[in-house]
Design an enzyme around this catalytic site. Structure first.
Site, mmCIF file in Angstrom:
data_model
loop_
_atom_site.group_PDB
_atom_site.id
_atom_site.type_symbol
_atom_site.label_atom_id
_atom_site.label_comp_id
_atom_site.label_asym_id
_atom_site.label_seq_id
_atom_site.Cartn_x
_atom_site.Cartn_y
_atom_site.Cartn_z
ATOM 1 N N CYS A 300 40.371 31.909 51.540
ATOM 2 C CA CYS A 300 39.353 30.176 51.919
ATOM 3 C C CYS A 300 39.779 29.934 53.380
ATOM 4 O O CYS A 300 40.999 29.661 53.111
ATOM 5 C CB CYS A 300 38.940 29.965 50.827
ATOM 6 S SG CYS A 300 38.523 30.073 49.038
ATOM 7 N N TYR A 376 41.879 42.877 52.780
ATOM 8 C CA TYR A 376 40.732 41.977 51.472
ATOM 9 C C TYR A 376 40.383 40.815 52.804
ATOM 10 O O TYR A 376 41.176 40.156 53.243
ATOM 11 C CB TYR A 376 42.004 41.476 51.023
ATOM 12 C CG TYR A 376 41.141 40.359 49.872
ATOM 13 C CD1 TYR A 376 39.857 39.807 48.692
ATOM 14 C CD2 TYR A 376 41.718 39.141 50.293
ATOM 15 C CE1 TYR A 376 39.547 39.568 48.361
ATOM 16 C CE2 TYR A 376 41.885 37.934 49.567
ATOM 17 C CZ TYR A 376 40.150 37.768 48.502
ATOM 18 O OH TYR A 376 39.475 36.637 47.516
HETATM 19 P P1 XMP Z 1 41.056 34.692 45.425
HETATM 20 O O1 XMP Z 1 41.810 34.122 45.302
HETATM 21 O O2 XMP Z 1 40.478 35.705 43.795
HETATM 22 O O3 XMP Z 1 39.447 33.431 45.883
HETATM 23 O O4 XMP Z 1 41.141 35.840 46.153
HETATM 24 C C1 XMP Z 1 38.108 34.694 45.230
HETATM 25 C C2 XMP Z 1 37.241 32.954 45.575
HETATM 26 O O5 XMP Z 1 37.284 33.036 46.967
HETATM 27 C C3 XMP Z 1 36.101 32.802 47.129
HETATM 28 N N1 XMP Z 1 35.727 33.492 48.555
HETATM 29 C C4 XMP Z 1 35.802 32.822 49.861
HETATM 30 N N2 XMP Z 1 35.834 30.943 49.978
HETATM 31 N N3 XMP Z 1 35.674 31.451 52.353
HETATM 32 C C5 XMP Z 1 35.961 30.257 51.363
HETATM 33 O O6 XMP Z 1 35.932 29.294 51.780
HETATM 34 C C6 XMP Z 1 35.361 32.952 52.252
HETATM 35 O O7 XMP Z 1 35.198 33.758 53.305
HETATM 36 C C7 XMP Z 1 35.751 33.198 50.706
HETATM 37 N N4 XMP Z 1 35.583 34.003 50.167
HETATM 38 C C8 XMP Z 1 35.449 34.237 48.707
HETATM 39 C C9 XMP Z 1 35.058 33.148 45.925
HETATM 40 O O8 XMP Z 1 34.964 32.166 45.482
HETATM 41 C C10 XMP Z 1 36.013 34.018 45.237
HETATM 42 O O9 XMP Z 1 35.637 34.444 44.145
#
Ligand code: XMP
Length: 462
Positions: A300, A376
């Site tokens: 994120c 990822y």
């Molecule tokens: P983890 O920490 O498990 O988080 O890798 C997965 C969650 O991250 C969110 N997500 C994003 N948030 N920009 C963001 O601000 C992005 O590009 C993005 N892609 C995913 C999403 O809620 C996911 O389940």
């Protein structure tokens, strides 16, 4: 202006209690993800294109969790993944793929690849007239040969409604692997395979629907095609839908939830929000579960780009106990984070980055300096945005796009099974420390202490 100070995972520890729960085996980790869906392992793999397609969703459901297929694809591809999950480990296959006796070996080979199935009942109209399995054509070289010349004609079948126990007896006695099911007119209506029975019996805590099929979720956005996508997902018999938007505070998100609930009645998970106000707003719109997390995810960039966010553990505490299930989404990088998220009030945790780089995540292995990696990426990263536009034929303004997600190579990790087992092992251990046989007791017994910098160092968090 008064400002709250909120904690996140590495700021705190759970406090142990005198405990009568002496073994991890005595703990039950089951939890509801919606009122209607219970999981024996409270984990959902993230609906991201480097995390969850069919393979991840199948493994997650077999382990007792669930996977949510991502929406960064054509409707057809998303639905195909849902169908693959639903057909896997389906002890009684409702509408088995079948072939006509006029098919050639070449056409059969194409179908084998397309459907990822190796044996087909042969039908004349709908009437079962034979079966063709690998054994029937393994040494055949004439690609134009007709199925009618290769198939096993005296096919053993059973009447629809045959119990699994009776089917096992027939499969055993006849030394066959596939048992087509027919109606009173001899029409093909189903099939039971010994492989599916064996697999089903080996995953005792798998997440299954009322037909014994693995549970899976689909995802939609709030773009103009959302009703069309929802219909296709519902028709594919997904168990729930995620209204998947980074900013769950948008009025449009509530509107989409209302419309999906009104038109389809399917269980809806919606997000993301991070405050009580956000949860109550989506609950009021009809959400059966709300996803919590603004910016904690591993890929994120929302916090550095927009300056918006809410520390994740504090968000979970604030959003729990509001009469709707919640999912802790993002920032879980180790089993301790998972235990703390559940203790703080989350019903289920959504995991992305930790499951990326596994055998079950989409994408191929990249080797750099003799080390294996997989990609990822955040779904708001520039390449995810560009790929989605390309796949869905949507002319996107790449120049004007400010990414709120990043992309990275993560080390190849092997199967996701051992990662899930470690997460569950950590949670079960925390439950024994907190004198808790189940997750309701665990949440009730949870007390946290805040760490100093030295405490963080001592906990190996720095
Ligand atoms: P983890 O920490 O498990 O988080 O890798 C997965 C969650 O991250 C969110 N997500 C994003 N948030 N920009 C963001 O601000 C992005 O590009 C993005 N892609 C995913 C999403 O809620 C996911 O389940």
């Amino acid at each position: 202006m008064q400002m709250k100070e909120l904690v996140t995972f590495d700021d705190v520890l759970l406090v142990p209690l005198v405990s009568g729960v002496s073994s991890r085996k005595d703990t039950d980790t089951s939890a509801n993800i919606t009122k209607n869906i219970k999981l024996s392992v409270p984990i959902i793999s993230a609906n991201m294109d480097t995390v969850t397609e069919a393979s991840m969703a199948i493994t997650m459901a077999r382990l007792g969790g669930v996977g949510a297929i991502h929406r960064f694809n054509t409707i057809e591809n998303e639905v195909n993944d849902i169908i693959k999950v639903k057909r896997e480990q389906n002890v009684i296959i409702d509408r088995p793929y079948s072939v006509s006796q006029d098919f050639t070996l070449r056409q059969l080979r194409d179908l084998i690849i397309e459907k990822n199935v190796t044996s087909f009942p042969v039908v004349d109209n709908r009437k079962l007239i034979g079966i063709i399995t690998k054994r029937d054509f393994q040494f055949e070289t004439n690609e134009n040969k007709k199925i009618s010349e290769m198939m096993t004609k005296d096919v053993i079948s059973a009447k629809t409604g045959t119990s699994i126990e009776d089917a096992k007896k027939i499969l055993n006695k006849s030394k066959i692997e596939k048992l087509p099911l027919v109606d009173t007119n001899g029409n093909l209506v189903g099939m039971i395979t010994s492989k599916d029975i064996k697999i089903s019996e080996s995953y005792v805590s798998a997440s299954k629907d009322r037909h014994g099929r693995l549970i899976v979720g689909g995802s939609i956005g709030i773009g103009s095609d959302y009703l069309q996508r929802t219909k296709a997902i519902v028709d594919a018999e997904a168990d729930f839908i995620i209204v998947d938007v980074a900013n769950g505070y948008l009025n449009k998100v509530a509107e989409v939830i209302k419309n999906v609930k009104k038109n389809f009645g399917i269980d809806v998970i919606a997000g993301n929000v991070a405050t009580k106000e956000g949860v109550l707003n989506l609950k009021k719109a009809g959400a059966d579960c709300v996803k919590i997390g603004i910016g904690p995810g591993g890929a994120c960039l929302t916090r550095p780009v927009a300056g918006v966010g809410y520390p994740q553990l504090g968000a979970i505490m604030e959003c729990a106990n509001n009469g709707v299930c919640i999912i802790a989404d993002g920032g879980i990088t180790k089993s301790a984070d998972f235990s703390k998220a559940i203790a703080a009030g989350a019903d289920v945790a959504m995991i992305g980055g930790l499951f990326a780089g596994t055998d079950e995540s989409p994408g191929s292995i990249v080797t750099k300096s003799n080390v294996n990696y997989k990609f990822y990426r955040g779904m708001a990263s520039i390449n995810a945005f560009a790929d989605k536009s390309f796949k869905t034929n949507d002319a996107a303004d790449l120049e004007g796009y400010t990414p709120e997600g990043t992309e990275m190579l993560v080390p190849y990790k092997g199967t996701v099974v051992k990662i899930v087992n470690n997460l569950v092992g950590g949670l079960k251990s925390a439950m024994t420390y907190l004198n808790s046989k189940n997750l309701a007791e665990f949440k009730k017994n949870a007390r946290f202490v805040k760490l100093t910098e030295a405490g963080k160092k001592e906990s190996k968090y720095l």
